[in-house]
Write a protein that holds these residues in place. Structure first.
Motif, PDB file in Angstrom:
ATOM      1  N   HIS A  13       0.840  -1.193   0.000  1.00  0.00           N
ATOM      2  CA  HIS A  13       0.000   0.000   0.000  1.00  0.00           C
ATOM      3  C   HIS A  13       0.877   1.246   0.000  1.00  0.00           C
ATOM      4  CE1 HIS A  13      -3.774  -2.227   0.815  1.00  0.00           C
ATOM      5  NE2 HIS A  13      -2.969  -3.059   1.463  1.00  0.00           N
ATOM      6  N   ASP A  14       0.308   2.304  -0.592  1.00  0.00           N
ATOM      7  CA  ASP A  14       1.023   3.581  -0.641  1.00  0.00           C
ATOM      8  C   ASP A  14       0.842   4.388   0.630  1.00  0.00           C
ATOM      9  OD1 ASP A  14       0.202   4.030  -4.146  1.00  0.00           O
ATOM     10  OD2 ASP A  14       1.858   2.978  -3.198  1.00  0.00           O
ATOM     11  N   CYS A  15      -0.147   4.054   1.438  1.00  0.00           N
ATOM     12  CA  CYS A  15      -0.400   4.819   2.668  1.00  0.00           C
ATOM     13  C   CYS A  15      -0.949   3.872   3.732  1.00  0.00           C
ATOM     14  CB  CYS A  15      -1.374   5.964   2.401  1.00  0.00           C
ATOM     15  SG  CYS A  15      -1.746   6.965   3.859  1.00  0.00           S
ATOM     16  N   VAL A  16      -0.379   3.945   4.918  1.00  0.00           N
ATOM     17  CA  VAL A  16      -0.846   3.170   6.072  1.00  0.00           C
ATOM     18  C   VAL A  16      -1.100   4.172   7.200  1.00  0.00           C
ATOM     19  CG1 VAL A  16      -0.312   1.378   7.733  1.00  0.00           C
ATOM     20  CG2 VAL A  16       0.442   1.129   5.361  1.00  0.00           C
ATOM     21  N   ILE A  17      -2.358   4.251   7.639  1.00  0.00           N
ATOM     22  CA  ILE A  17      -2.751   5.215   8.673  1.00  0.00           C
ATOM     23  C   ILE A  17      -2.765   4.521  10.039  1.00  0.00           C
ATOM     24  CG2 ILE A  17      -4.597   6.711   9.492  1.00  0.00           C
ATOM     25  CD1 ILE A  17      -5.411   7.157   6.621  1.00  0.00           C
ATOM     26  N   ILE A  18      -2.055   5.144  10.996  1.00  0.00           N
ATOM     27  CA  ILE A  18      -2.102   4.702  12.389  1.00  0.00           C
ATOM     28  C   ILE A  18      -3.124   5.597  13.089  1.00  0.00           C
ATOM     29  CG2 ILE A  18      -0.773   4.331  14.492  1.00  0.00           C
ATOM     30  CD1 ILE A  18       1.739   4.243  12.745  1.00  0.00           C
ATOM     31  N   PRO A  19      -4.270   5.075  13.470  1.00  0.00           N
ATOM     32  CA  PRO A  19      -5.326   5.925  14.033  1.00  0.00           C
ATOM     33  C   PRO A  19      -4.833   6.740  15.221  1.00  0.00           C
ATOM     34  CG  PRO A  19      -6.172   3.728  13.559  1.00  0.00           C
ATOM     35  CD  PRO A  19      -4.692   3.660  13.383  1.00  0.00           C
ATOM     36  N   ASP A  20      -5.226   8.029  15.247  1.00  0.00           N
ATOM     37  CA  ASP A  20      -4.898   8.983  16.317  1.00  0.00           C
ATOM     38  C   ASP A  20      -3.407   9.246  16.441  1.00  0.00           C
ATOM     39  OD1 ASP A  20      -7.444   7.472  18.365  1.00  0.00           O
ATOM     40  OD2 ASP A  20      -7.613   9.162  16.963  1.00  0.00           O
ATOM     41  N   PHE A  21      -2.633   8.904  15.392  1.00  0.00           N
ATOM     42  CA  PHE A  21      -1.191   9.168  15.439  1.00  0.00           C
ATOM     43  C   PHE A  21      -0.705   9.841  14.140  1.00  0.00           C
ATOM     44  CE2 PHE A  21       3.332   8.066  15.188  1.00  0.00           C
ATOM     45  CZ  PHE A  21       3.754   8.505  16.429  1.00  0.00           C
ATOM     46  N   GLY A  22      -1.043   9.302  12.985  1.00  0.00           N
ATOM     47  CA  GLY A  22      -0.621   9.859  11.698  1.00  0.00           C
ATOM     48  C   GLY A  22      -0.553   8.786  10.628  1.00  0.00           C
ATOM     49  N   GLY A  23      -0.185   9.213   9.442  1.00  0.00           N
ATOM     50  CA  GLY A  23      -0.121   8.291   8.310  1.00  0.00           C
ATOM     51  C   GLY A  23       1.268   8.209   7.721  1.00  0.00           C
ATOM     52  N   LEU A  24       1.692   6.987   7.352  1.00  0.00           N
ATOM     53  CA  LEU A  24       2.979   6.735   6.679  1.00  0.00           C
ATOM     54  C   LEU A  24       2.712   6.617   5.187  1.00  0.00           C
ATOM     55  CD1 LEU A  24       4.486   4.132   9.158  1.00  0.00           C
ATOM     56  CD2 LEU A  24       5.125   6.531   8.946  1.00  0.00           C
ATOM     57  N   SER A  44      13.608   2.095  -5.446  1.00  0.00           N
ATOM     58  CA  SER A  44      13.148   1.741  -4.104  1.00  0.00           C
ATOM     59  C   SER A  44      11.987   2.653  -3.706  1.00  0.00           C
ATOM     60  CB  SER A  44      14.298   1.869  -3.102  1.00  0.00           C
ATOM     61  OG  SER A  44      14.768   3.210  -3.067  1.00  0.00           O
ATOM     62  N   LYS A  45      11.544   2.483  -2.468  1.00  0.00           N
ATOM     63  CA  LYS A  45      10.492   3.317  -1.886  1.00  0.00           C
ATOM     64  C   LYS A  45      11.066   4.073  -0.697  1.00  0.00           C
ATOM     65  CE  LYS A  45       6.109   0.957  -2.849  1.00  0.00           C
ATOM     66  NZ  LYS A  45       4.972   0.246  -2.196  1.00  0.00           N
ATOM     67  N   LYS A  46      10.661   5.329  -0.565  1.00  0.00           N
ATOM     68  CA  LYS A  46      10.990   6.107   0.617  1.00  0.00           C
ATOM     69  C   LYS A  46       9.709   6.421   1.374  1.00  0.00           C
ATOM     70  CE  LYS A  46      15.443   8.308  -0.075  1.00  0.00           C
ATOM     71  NZ  LYS A  46      16.191   9.590  -0.069  1.00  0.00           N
ATOM     72  N   ILE A  47       9.811   6.535   2.699  1.00  0.00           N
ATOM     73  CA  ILE A  47       8.632   6.710   3.546  1.00  0.00           C
ATOM     74  C   ILE A  47       8.646   8.114   4.130  1.00  0.00           C
ATOM     75  CG2 ILE A  47       7.394   5.821   5.550  1.00  0.00           C
ATOM     76  CD1 ILE A  47       8.778   3.148   5.090  1.00  0.00           C
ATOM     77  N   ASP A 124       8.374  -3.916  -4.565  1.00  0.00           N
ATOM     78  CA  ASP A 124       8.317  -5.307  -5.030  1.00  0.00           C
ATOM     79  C   ASP A 124       9.044  -5.503  -6.347  1.00  0.00           C
ATOM     80  OD1 ASP A 124       4.922  -5.773  -3.801  1.00  0.00           O
ATOM     81  OD2 ASP A 124       6.860  -6.003  -2.808  1.00  0.00           O
ATOM     82  N   ALA A 125       9.046  -4.485  -7.221  1.00  0.00           N
ATOM     83  CA  ALA A 125       9.701  -4.623  -8.525  1.00  0.00           C
ATOM     84  C   ALA A 125      11.209  -4.758  -8.412  1.00  0.00           C
ATOM     85  CB  ALA A 125       9.354  -3.421  -9.414  1.00  0.00           C
ATOM     86  N   SER A 126      11.801  -4.317  -7.285  1.00  0.00           N
ATOM     87  CA  SER A 126      13.255  -4.409  -7.085  1.00  0.00           C
ATOM     88  C   SER A 126      13.633  -5.545  -6.153  1.00  0.00           C
ATOM     89  CB  SER A 126      13.779  -3.086  -6.531  1.00  0.00           C
ATOM     90  OG  SER A 126      13.501  -2.026  -7.396  1.00  0.00           O
ATOM     91  N   PHE A 127      12.765  -6.521  -5.978  1.00  0.00           N
ATOM     92  CA  PHE A 127      13.056  -7.630  -5.064  1.00  0.00           C
ATOM     93  C   PHE A 127      14.281  -8.410  -5.538  1.00  0.00           C
ATOM     94  CE2 PHE A 127      12.226 -10.721  -1.896  1.00  0.00           C
ATOM     95  CZ  PHE A 127      12.531 -11.948  -2.448  1.00  0.00           C
ATOM     96  N   GLY A 128      15.254  -8.572  -4.669  1.00  0.00           N
ATOM     97  CA  GLY A 128      16.456  -9.347  -4.984  1.00  0.00           C
ATOM     98  C   GLY A 128      17.534  -8.571  -5.696  1.00  0.00           C
ATOM     99  N   LEU A 129      17.355  -7.278  -5.969  1.00  0.00           N
ATOM    100  CA  LEU A 129      18.380  -6.496  -6.664  1.00  0.00           C
ATOM    101  C   LEU A 129      19.308  -5.857  -5.643  1.00  0.00           C
ATOM    102  CD1 LEU A 129      16.264  -4.707  -9.430  1.00  0.00           C
ATOM    103  CD2 LEU A 129      17.716  -6.727  -9.665  1.00  0.00           C
ATOM    104  N   PRO A 130      20.580  -6.220  -5.615  1.00  0.00           N
ATOM    105  CA  PRO A 130      21.508  -5.625  -4.644  1.00  0.00           C
ATOM    106  C   PRO A 130      22.107  -4.330  -5.198  1.00  0.00           C
ATOM    107  CG  PRO A 130      22.620  -7.352  -5.850  1.00  0.00           C
ATOM    108  CD  PRO A 130      21.215  -7.304  -6.399  1.00  0.00           C
ATOM    109  N   GLU A 131      22.879  -3.659  -4.372  1.00  0.00           N
ATOM    110  CA  GLU A 131      23.617  -2.473  -4.811  1.00  0.00           C
ATOM    111  C   GLU A 131      24.897  -2.934  -5.513  1.00  0.00           C
ATOM    112  OE1 GLU A 131      25.010   0.034  -1.702  1.00  0.00           O
ATOM    113  OE2 GLU A 131      24.812   1.849  -2.915  1.00  0.00           O
ATOM    114  N   LEU A 132      25.097  -2.482  -6.752  1.00  0.00           N
ATOM    115  CA  LEU A 132      26.224  -2.930  -7.567  1.00  0.00           C
ATOM    116  C   LEU A 132      27.368  -1.945  -7.480  1.00  0.00           C
ATOM    117  CD1 LEU A 132      24.291  -4.048 -10.777  1.00  0.00           C
ATOM    118  CD2 LEU A 132      25.030  -5.466  -8.862  1.00  0.00           C
TER     119      LEU A 132
END
Length: 384
Positions: A13-24, A44-47, A124-132
């Motif tokens: 998911h692109d957004c996960v809400i923690i009730p009464d705290f905020g959303g990632l 990759s993904k940044k949060i 998920d699209a970068s699963f298993g890809l290391p830093e070269l």
């Protein structure tokens, strides 16, 4: 336990809400090249964190209840305890770490700040890809540059030759130019002489010397006792040579030809008159008028819900961008569901995707179990 479920939801998911705290909120980051370390990092993904997203969308609570086989009330109590613990640590230590996700702190203005900690790649699209790590490539000189360098080296080598060789080379060039000038001037002066034939310089003329000698003694003047004839004497001589009978015969032979030509001209005139006498056919051509056919456009289905209409929707997910929501909606429609996109409301920033809608909340809650087999236990009912 709540931290583990939050991290697993960030993969899908692109957004996960923690009730009464905020959303990632997750954000896509393209591949990077580090010119100093000579490394290539995969996408990759940044949060990021938004403390205003506190409205409970049911995603986190439903996931905890499904995986732990407990009721939603118990799962909601676990989330409330987790939020209470996080806030108490922030007030006491001014620091709360969400394991493998990030660190929360209060700023000088007492605003909650979030610092992302790079850990596992959540894309998920970068699963298993290391830093070269790659070695730098040495740039070779191109062929054109090598050729120019070689020519300059040759020029420098010629400049380093002794003075005697350079003078000898200059002398040879000057002698060639002088000979060419002398030959050109000689040909020019020979062309100025009127009684001199330049074609005699052709070597092929040597093979035809006998022919040129025989033509060398051409008669250029009349004989000594020659007297030219007058015009009257010349016409009298021609009349004596051509008798009158011959001219008469020639005239008679030409007459029948003239008669044939006049007959042909008369026939041509009669044919032209015959064509002129014919009257053109006047035919009226009527154009058929075709009535235009009106195109009946099919009624397009409503795929986007922009305003509140009082219906209840079964939501399968919330997304921060329209692109991600459109992909999920198209996949659901291909599977045969009446999927629609619900635009964000006043206190929300998520684009929600529904697979069915009903007139009342009771009908939606009664039918939600039929959709959990296909979309899991994390779906919920939205009263819009």
């Amino acid at each position: 336990m709540v931290e583990k479920h939050i991290k697993s939801l960030l993969y899908d998911h692109d957004c996960v809400i923690i009730p009464d705290f905020g959303g990632l909120i997750t954000r896509y980051v393209s591949a990077k090249i580090n010119p100093v370390k000579h490394t290539f990092a995969p996408p990759s993904k940044k949060i990021a964190f938004n403390e205003k997203l506190v409205l409970n969308d049911g995603l986190l609570i439903s996931t905890i209840a499904y995986h732990n086989n407990i009721s939603k009330e118990a799962a909601q109590q676990l989330v409330s305890d987790f939020v209470h613990q996080a806030k108490s640590r922030l007030h006491k230590e001014n620091r709360f770490e969400l394991h493998e996700i990030g660190v929360f702190k209060y700023s000088a203005e007492q605003k909650l700040e979030f610092e992302y900690v790079e850990g596992d790649n959540l894309l998920d699209a970068s699963f298993g890809l290391p830093e070269l790590v790659a070695r730098p490539v040495r740039v070779e000189e191109p062929a054109v540059l090598r050729t120019l360098i070689k020519e300059r080296q040759q020029e420098r080598a010629l400049e380093k030759q002794p003075l005697r060789k350079r003078l000898k080379r200059a002398y040879n060039v000057a002698a060639g130019l002088a000979l060419a000038g002398l030959a050109g001037s000689a040909l020019y002066f020979l062309s100025l002489q009127a009684d001199y034939n330049l074609s005699s310089l052709n070597p092929i003329s040597l093979f035809n010397s006998n022919y040129t000698l025989s033509n060398a003694n051409l008669v250029k003047r009349y004989a000594a006792g020659y007297v030219p004839l007058t015009e009257e004497e010349r016409s009298a001589t021609y009349d004596a040579i051509l008798p009158e009978k011959a001219s008469a015969v020639v005239a008679e032979e030409k007459q029948p030809e003239l008669a044939e030509q006049t007959d042909w001209i008369a026939d041509a005139d009669s044919v032209a008159l015959a064509f002129a006498s014919e009257e053109p056919l006047n035919q009226e051509v009527k154009e058929e008028v075709v009535a235009p056919v009106k195109e009946v456009k099919p009624v397009e289905p409503v795929l986007t819900i922009k305003e509140k209409n009082g219906r209840s929707y079964i939501i399968i997910g919330g997304y921060s961008t329209t692109e991600n929501a459109e992909i999920i909606r198209q996949n659901a429609r291909k599977a045969g569901y009446d999927a629609k996109t619900v635009l964000p409301g006043r206190y929300s920033k998520l684009y929600r995707v529904s697979v069915a809608d009903f007139a009342t909340p009771e009908e939606a809650k009664a039918a939600i179990n039929n959709y959990k087999k296909s979309f899991g236990e994390t779906i919920w009912v939205l009263n819009y």
